[in-house]
Design a protein around this motif. Structure first.
Motif, PDB file in Angstrom:
ATOM      1  N   TYR A   1      39.247  36.023  49.723  1.00  0.00           N
ATOM      2  CA  TYR A   1      40.424  36.244  50.546  1.00  0.00           C
ATOM      3  C   TYR A   1      40.213  37.219  51.760  1.00  0.00           C
ATOM      4  O   TYR A   1      40.798  37.180  52.855  1.00  0.00           O
ATOM      5  N   ILE A   2      39.352  38.276  51.393  1.00  0.00           N
ATOM      6  CA  ILE A   2      38.889  39.160  52.617  1.00  0.00           C
ATOM      7  C   ILE A   2      38.275  38.611  53.463  1.00  0.00           C
ATOM      8  O   ILE A   2      38.515  38.863  54.639  1.00  0.00           O
TER       9      ILE A   2
ATOM     10  N   PHE B   1      50.837  48.820  50.384  1.00  0.00           N
ATOM     11  CA  PHE B   1      50.921  50.144  50.013  1.00  0.00           C
ATOM     12  C   PHE B   1      52.008  50.711  49.188  1.00  0.00           C
ATOM     13  O   PHE B   1      51.468  51.552  48.242  1.00  0.00           O
ATOM     14  N   GLU B   2      52.920  50.029  49.509  1.00  0.00           N
ATOM     15  CA  GLU B   2      54.305  50.562  48.716  1.00  0.00           C
ATOM     16  C   GLU B   2      54.055  50.342  47.281  1.00  0.00           C
ATOM     17  O   GLU B   2      54.423  50.936  46.490  1.00  0.00           O
ATOM     18  N   LYS B   3      53.884  49.093  46.983  1.00  0.00           N
ATOM     19  CA  LYS B   3      53.575  48.905  45.456  1.00  0.00           C
ATOM     20  C   LYS B   3      52.335  49.506  44.759  1.00  0.00           C
ATOM     21  O   LYS B   3      52.485  49.769  43.816  1.00  0.00           O
ATOM     22  N   SER B   4      51.147  49.632  45.567  1.00  0.00           N
ATOM     23  CA  SER B   4      50.251  50.628  45.259  1.00  0.00           C
ATOM     24  C   SER B   4      50.812  51.959  44.837  1.00  0.00           C
ATOM     25  O   SER B   4      50.345  52.432  43.714  1.00  0.00           O
ATOM     26  N   VAL B   5      51.499  52.385  45.706  1.00  0.00           N
ATOM     27  CA  VAL B   5      52.024  53.956  45.679  1.00  0.00           C
ATOM     28  C   VAL B   5      52.829  53.736  44.445  1.00  0.00           C
ATOM     29  O   VAL B   5      52.703  54.744  43.553  1.00  0.00           O
TER      30      VAL B   5
ATOM     31  N   LEU C   1      49.282  38.278  48.181  1.00  0.00           N
ATOM     32  CA  LEU C   1      48.477  38.090  46.823  1.00  0.00           C
ATOM     33  C   LEU C   1      48.091  39.609  46.565  1.00  0.00           C
ATOM     34  O   LEU C   1      47.980  40.032  45.298  1.00  0.00           O
ATOM     35  N   LEU C   2      47.482  40.187  47.464  1.00  0.00           N
ATOM     36  CA  LEU C   2      46.522  41.697  47.306  1.00  0.00           C
ATOM     37  C   LEU C   2      47.969  42.568  46.687  1.00  0.00           C
ATOM     38  O   LEU C   2      47.831  43.540  45.683  1.00  0.00           O
ATOM     39  N   SER C   3      49.135  42.624  47.393  1.00  0.00           N
ATOM     40  CA  SER C   3      50.137  43.424  46.771  1.00  0.00           C
ATOM     41  C   SER C   3      50.533  43.175  45.726  1.00  0.00           C
ATOM     42  O   SER C   3      50.809  43.990  44.729  1.00  0.00           O
ATOM     43  N   ASN C   4      50.584  42.024  45.144  1.00  0.00           N
ATOM     44  CA  ASN C   4      51.197  41.508  43.801  1.00  0.00           C
ATOM     45  C   ASN C   4      50.035  42.054  42.741  1.00  0.00           C
ATOM     46  O   ASN C   4      50.445  42.243  41.690  1.00  0.00           O
ATOM     47  N   LEU C   5      48.797  42.108  43.019  1.00  0.00           N
ATOM     48  CA  LEU C   5      47.603  42.272  42.367  1.00  0.00           C
ATOM     49  C   LEU C   5      47.853  43.870  41.942  1.00  0.00           C
ATOM     50  O   LEU C   5      47.685  44.245  40.902  1.00  0.00           O
TER      51      LEU C   5
ATOM     52  N   GLY D   1      35.687  57.778  37.207  1.00  0.00           N
ATOM     53  CA  GLY D   1      35.570  57.776  38.632  1.00  0.00           C
ATOM     54  C   GLY D   1      36.781  57.361  39.406  1.00  0.00           C
ATOM     55  O   GLY D   1      37.998  57.504  38.755  1.00  0.00           O
ATOM     56  N   PRO D   2      36.775  57.010  40.764  1.00  0.00           N
ATOM     57  CA  PRO D   2      37.797  56.736  41.416  1.00  0.00           C
ATOM     58  C   PRO D   2      38.830  55.520  40.800  1.00  0.00           C
ATOM     59  O   PRO D   2      38.058  54.870  40.199  1.00  0.00           O
ATOM     60  N   ASN D   3      40.101  55.362  41.435  1.00  0.00           N
ATOM     61  CA  ASN D   3      40.962  54.416  41.151  1.00  0.00           C
ATOM     62  C   ASN D   3      40.513  53.077  41.690  1.00  0.00           C
ATOM     63  O   ASN D   3      40.310  53.112  42.750  1.00  0.00           O
ATOM     64  N   PRO D   4      40.278  52.181  40.670  1.00  0.00           N
ATOM     65  CA  PRO D   4      39.935  50.751  41.584  1.00  0.00           C
ATOM     66  C   PRO D   4      40.690  50.500  42.524  1.00  0.00           C
ATOM     67  O   PRO D   4      40.128  49.675  43.757  1.00  0.00           O
ATOM     68  N   VAL D   5      41.891  50.474  42.418  1.00  0.00           N
ATOM     69  CA  VAL D   5      42.799  50.102  43.652  1.00  0.00           C
ATOM     70  C   VAL D   5      42.601  50.874  44.852  1.00  0.00           C
ATOM     71  O   VAL D   5      42.493  50.146  45.913  1.00  0.00           O
ATOM     72  N   VAL D   6      42.269  51.932  44.698  1.00  0.00           N
ATOM     73  CA  VAL D   6      42.144  52.965  45.796  1.00  0.00           C
ATOM     74  C   VAL D   6      40.646  52.498  46.374  1.00  0.00           C
ATOM     75  O   VAL D   6      40.604  52.432  47.754  1.00  0.00           O
ATOM     76  N   VAL D   7      39.770  52.245  45.692  1.00  0.00           N
ATOM     77  CA  VAL D   7      38.416  51.788  46.062  1.00  0.00           C
ATOM     78  C   VAL D   7      38.591  50.715  47.077  1.00  0.00           C
ATOM     79  O   VAL D   7      38.078  50.449  48.263  1.00  0.00           O
ATOM     80  N   VAL D   8      39.388  49.719  46.465  1.00  0.00           N
ATOM     81  CA  VAL D   8      39.428  48.586  47.194  1.00  0.00           C
ATOM     82  C   VAL D   8      40.230  48.544  48.687  1.00  0.00           C
ATOM     83  O   VAL D   8      40.185  48.174  49.700  1.00  0.00           O
ATOM     84  N   LEU D   9      41.187  49.487  48.385  1.00  0.00           N
ATOM     85  CA  LEU D   9      42.190  49.609  49.784  1.00  0.00           C
ATOM     86  C   LEU D   9      41.419  50.545  50.675  1.00  0.00           C
ATOM     87  O   LEU D   9      41.528  50.155  51.806  1.00  0.00           O
TER      88      LEU D   9
END
Length: 923
Positions: free
Chosen positions: A617-618, A709-713, A643-647, A673-681
């Motif tokens: 997708y990227i 970003f809103e869903k991740s936050v 798709l990314l925001s729902n994941l 280590g760092p949060n995987p979602v933050v790594v991807v973002l």
């Protein structure tokens, strides 16, 4: 609003009308309304005619429009205008005019007794309204007078015509009472008066109904009249003779519908339960309809079976408690229950072959509630009688829930299929409710039937029968805790044995597995029995909703037991996503399922799976970011961002949601280590900025970016911290270029979570100041939002000021702003109350006034006098005295917010010219 009329009679048309409401102009406008093909002209005519109806001139032209040489449409308008004047502007009619107005209406009704029926009805409604306004003092025996006047032999109209006109008048009288806007104290007086007048109506109705010479049209009108009067809560015992006559009339096909309506209305009145002896007499009458019911079912006469079912259900549903209390009559009530059971199981498929069974479902709830509400001893007796009945009900409902043959179902319309789906949901709700009565034995019963069906070698079973039994299981398991049921392991073992040859059966298998997902979490050894079925179903687009929602439930409930299956689940999911088997919403659910699944893995495993899952997708997004914006690539971009925001909505390694379960229940993996979602973002941040740069004008794309970003936050909370500075910077640039609501929502989210932390305060503060200054530049002044047409915006703005004003004493800059611009705020509030805003929002504006008065009293007392000084502000309808009274009332009330709201409501009605009219009744 309107000028006061001096005289209501035909002779009372004096002054020249301001808007020229003459007979000729009214007729022209009616012609335009009915026959002009131009819709704008029709609308203008309708608006003008509405003004004409409430004008003082209506008293004059109404009578003229009723002349015999006019067409019915014109006569109808005249009669309607009279009704409006009498019902809404009664206080404008001098008392010495009552009798002449009454006499004129009687004359017109007599004339139209042999004329247009729609005009006759409107005139009857007008006379009914007049009677209700005069009763009981000015016209004490109104109904008896009506009966006497219409029975007079010297009338020019034939006997049948007079009889039908009288019955029409008597029918609309209670209906007009029900919808009238009489003050509460008057309503009570008039109701009592009508209850007494019943004595003049019922003997006449009985005589007409039982008289062999009465023509069918008269008997039908009698039944309708009776139906209308019983809704005034007439004592049921006073209705006995008419109810019995109505039962007899059920044999006449022309009178059948009117008889059903009358009987159902009589039985259903709330007060009827007090008359137990009468109710007991009704049971044999209802049971006596069983032959007629069976005959109707046999002949496919849906209308007759429907009507008889309505009667049986009305008696059972409204009075089950009262009838159950008569323990010595338990057998006759059980016979009624069995009759209703017959109606529930009426042959044929709903809604194609029958529409009756759905009427009965609420009865079974009511009966169960009443049985379970008795004290223990009585309840035990009734449980013994009714448990077998409820087991029979389950069989009947599951039979009714069965799909028709594939061939027959293929001929159903989409509307019929949707009605059947809703009907099955109602059956599902009923089964869930019945579980309270039957308990675990119900599950055992269903399991035994399913087991026998699937293991019998004697005869081939129909998929419909299997599906219905599973549907029953699913209905209960979805809402009842079945974790302790001893039949679920057996059911899980049976599911793989089901021969799935049909989409409906496959759907129900999926939904049943989904309903058992919590049980699977407690019995993880059984996951392997059903997971392959779910993953296989993912590849079938016809099973999209059921398979994806079931996988999501399993991943949410069983995630800590899924690591051994994770690679397989991810691979199958990737495959169906790449093949685009599912619609957008199911793709989003699938991503949420994968988020739950990955949350339970070790961080390096999560990152590895994320890489394989989102890399395609990227790459696609990188390609799209290079292209010139167009509608098709916009859809692709929004889809990928979705798709990314729902994941990221469900991918949460910190396990906030599981903290309440306690450490002893789950051994949680420790994040490293760092949060995987933050790594991807952080990896895709530059790419997202690139997409934004080309699509900043498009609200949908901006919204999709903000959603990531809103869903991740929301999911990560404090773990999102490393992203705060760069996200604040990006949001600032976005909002500076083109302000969008989604950017504001995300800003609010960031402020809410991070503004209290010193480390994040500088970027948050800078962003907040930036969006505030840009927004204020856009709107010039904050009070502008109070004038917007959208109610939610106005409510939010009022809420802001209601929160801000109490701070004016403790926060110096707030106090300064209020001192400098508070008068502007007050003027905006008064404009809104004066008529610029919807009346439904008045409580919100009252809150601002209350806050100003409580926290800025000296300023308000000066501002309110100044603001109300100009003539015509906030409404031309106000006198200086009314404005002065309002300002004094407001300034006096600094404690009771409810009183301020009442004052504002009164004042806004004065401003709008509605005070004292019938419009205030609903306010």
């Amino acid at each position: 609003m309107e000028r006061r009329e001096e005289q209501p009679g035909a002779a009372g048309a004096g002054a020249a009308p301001a808007l020229d409401f003459t007979v000729e102009n009214v007729e022209k406008a009616l012609h335009q309304l009915y026959y002009d093909p131009n819709i704008e002209n029709k609308n203008l005519a309708q608006k003008w005619l509405m003004q004409a109806q409430v004008s003082p001139q209506a008293w004059h032209f109404s009578w003229q429009l009723l002349q015999p040489d006019k067409v019915p449409e014109i006569q109808y308008f005249g009669a309607s205008a009279l009704h409006i004047k009498i019902s809404r502007y009664w206080s404008d009619i001098p008392t010495d005019q009552y009798e002449s107005l009454k006499a004129q209406l009687f004359t017109q009704i007599t004339h139209f007794a042999s004329g247009s029926k729609i005009v006759l009805t409107r005139l009857c409604v007008a006379l009914a309204s007049l009677a209700l306004s005069m009763m009981p003092d000015a016209w004490p025996c109104a109904v008896a007078d009506m009966v006497r006047l219409f029975q007079a032999e010297d009338s020019p109209v034939d006997g049948q015509g007079r009889c039908l006109a009288l019955l029409e008048l008597l029918t609309v009288l209670p209906e007009e009472f029900q919808t009238s806007r009489l003050p509460q104290y008057r309503k009570g007086l008039v109701r009592a008066s009508l209850a007494v007048e019943c004595g003049a109506v019922f003997p006449l109705l009985e005589q007409l109904l039982q008289q062999p010479s009465s023509p069918s049209c008269v008997r039908q009108k009698v039944l309708k009249c009776f139906s209308s009067w019983v809704q005034l809560e007439v004592p049921l015992q006073d209705c006995e003779a008419l109810i019995q006559a109505a039962f007899a009339a059920l044999q006449d096909s022309e009178l059948f519908d009117s008889s059903v309506e009358a009987i159902v209305n009589a039985i259903s009145q709330p007060d009827a339960q007090r008359y137990v002896n009468t109710l007991l007499k009704l049971i044999p009458l209802v049971l006596g309809l069983q032959d007629q019911l069976r005959q109707a079912v046999q002949n496919g006469d849906m209308e007759t079976s429907h009507g008889i079912c309505r009667i049986a259900v009305a008696l059972g549903e409204n009075h089950s408690r009262a009838l159950l209390d008569q323990v010595e009559h338990w057998q006759s009530f059980l016979a009624l229950v069995n009759m209703i059971m017959f109606c529930t199981g009426i042959p044929g498929h709903y809604p194609v072959n029958e529409t009756t069974s759905s009427l009965t479902l609420t009865f079974w709830y009511t009966l169960q509630d009443d049985i379970l509400s008795f004290e223990a001893e009585k309840q035990a007796v009734y449980q013994q009688v009714y448990r077998p009945v409820y087991f029979q009900l389950v069989d009947v409902l599951l039979h009714k829930a069965q799909f028709p043959s594939d061939e027959e179902y293929g001929f159903w319309s989409s509307d019929e299929k949707e009605q059947f789906r809703i009907y099955r949901v109602d059956i599902s709700d009923t089964l869930m409710y019945v579980y309270e009565m039957l308990g675990a034995e119900l599950l055992s019963n269903l399991y035994d039937k399913l087991g026998r069906l699937l293991t019998s070698s004697e005869e081939p079973y129909s998929w419909q029968h299997t599906e219905a039994l599973l549907y029953g299981f699913q209905s209960i398991a979805e809402t009842i805790d079945v974790n302790y049921s001893d039949v679920v392991p057996g059911l899980i073992g049976l599911i793989p044995r089901i021969s799935i040859s049909n989409v409906q059966l496959a759907d129900t298998v999926m939904f049943t597995i989904g309903a058992l997902s919590e049980w699977l979490a407690d019995h993880p050894v059984m996951i392997n029995s059903v997971l392959p079925l779910v993953l296989h179903a993912l590849g079938n687009p016809e099973l999209s909703v059921s398979s994806v929602s079931t996988l999501k439930k399993i991943c949410r409930e069983c995630k800590y037991d899924l690591p051994p299956y994770a690679a397989n689940i991810v691979a199958v999911s990737q495959d169906v996503l790449m093949k685009q088997i599912h619609k957008t919403s199911q793709c989003m659910w699938l991503m949420q399922a994968l988020g739950f699944l990955l949350s339970a893995l070790q961080v390096e495993e999560i990152l590895k799976n994320l890489h394989s899952l989102i890399s395609p997708y990227i790459q696609q997004l990188e390609k799209l970011a290079e292209e010139i914006p167009n509608p098709s690539n916009k859809l692709a971009i929004v889809h990928i961002l979705g798709l990314l925001s729902n994941l990221f909505t469900t991918l949460d390694v910190s396990h906030h949601e599981d903290e309440h379960e306690g450490p002893e229940l789950r051994k949680l993996p420790v994040p490293q280590g760092p949060n995987p979602v933050v790594v991807v973002l952080q990896q895709v941040f530059q790419l997202i900025q690139k997409v934004l740069s080309k699509w900043l004008n498009d609200a949908q794309v901006v919204e999709a970016v903000c959603a990531i970003f809103e869903k991740s936050v929301k999911t990560l909370l404090d773990d999102f911290a490393p992203m705060v500075p760069q996200l604040c910077e990006m949001l600032g640039r976005m909002y500076s270029t083109i302000p969008q609501a989604s950017a504001l929502d995300l800003t609010r989210q960031l402020v809410h979570i991070f503004a209290h932390e010193p480390a994040h305060f500088p970027p948050i503060e800078a962003l907040f100041l930036l969006v505030t200054s840009i927004t204020l530049t856009l709107f010039q002044q904050a009070v502008l939002a109070l004038k917007f047409p959208e109610a939610p915006t106005v409510k939010a703005s009022c809420g802001f000021f209601t929160e801000l004003l109490p701070r004016c004493g403790e926060v110096e800059p707030v106090g300064k702003v209020v001192q400098e611009d508070g008068r502007v705020l007050l003027v905006a509030v008064l404009e809104a109350i004066g008529g610029q805003a919807s009346r439904s929002l008045m409580d919100c504006f009252a809150d601002i006034l209350f806050a100003l008065n409580k926290h800025c009293f000296s300023l308000l007392s000066m501002w309110i006098k100044e603001a109300l000084q100009p003539p015509g502000f906030p409404s031309a309808r106000l006198s200086p005295e009314q404005k002065d009274t309002f300002s004094q009332q407001i300034l006096r009330e600094r404690v009771n917010k409810r009183r301020v709201k009442e004052m504002v409501k009164e004042f806004t009605l004065l401003c709008r010219g509605l005070h004292g009219t019938d419009y205030t009744a609903d306010y």
